[in-house]
Design a protein around this motif. Sequence first.
Motif: not given
Length: 247
Positions: A68-86
Amino acid sequence: VPAAWQRPYLNIFKHFRVEEWKRSAKEGDVATLTDARLKGTVYRIRGSLPSSSYLQLPRAGTQSLGLVGRYLYLLFRPLPHKHFLVHLDVTTKEHQEVRISFSTLFKEFKFTATWLQFPFVCGAPGDSSGRALVGAAPADVRWTCLVLDLPSILSLYLSCHYSHLKSIKLCSNLLVRNLCTSDLLFDPGVTFSEARQAGLVRHGVVPMPREMAFPVPKGQSWHDLYDYIRYGCSWLWLPELPVLREC
């Protein structure tokens, strides 16, 4: 208070013991690595298509995280030269399920009554223009702390009220350090004394908890090493340009 166990913050990977894969699921190329820079465990999710490999919480689609927390924190790094999806599936107080997605694949913001799709723009060191970084992550993409104000996002775009976070699906291509939820707004670039002196604490802004923080070598600045992206906080709204990018 029903959600007292989630305060002042909830370390999602730790609480749900992601490494045991009993309350979480993985598909495709998902590996556990030790990151030398972060001095800790990270999860690498990679695949030829963003949806071909993923890490999912909770394990079954019929279950709910109930966060139920107001803020969601995602600690991440996209892989270079690639696409990502969440994908984030949230439930509203009107009992509507809404999917919030962000990806470098999206060229423009789109939404329906049940789906918000945000283009993600990778921040680059020294770049403040916000231009021309739509698309695959650049070679020098940095570790990022992404903060999403979930109630504000739902209120602005769908005029509905946030209840809780139901599920999270992290698809390739990403390195992920951790996730957490909180009602507090964490600023990773300040110490407790700096936050007090600047009057941030009385506004609910506090330093990032130690177990969620990226390491900063002595004499260096957090913001020179990493990207910090906040979206949904009232003073950072850009309704005419709903993309996720470095602020």
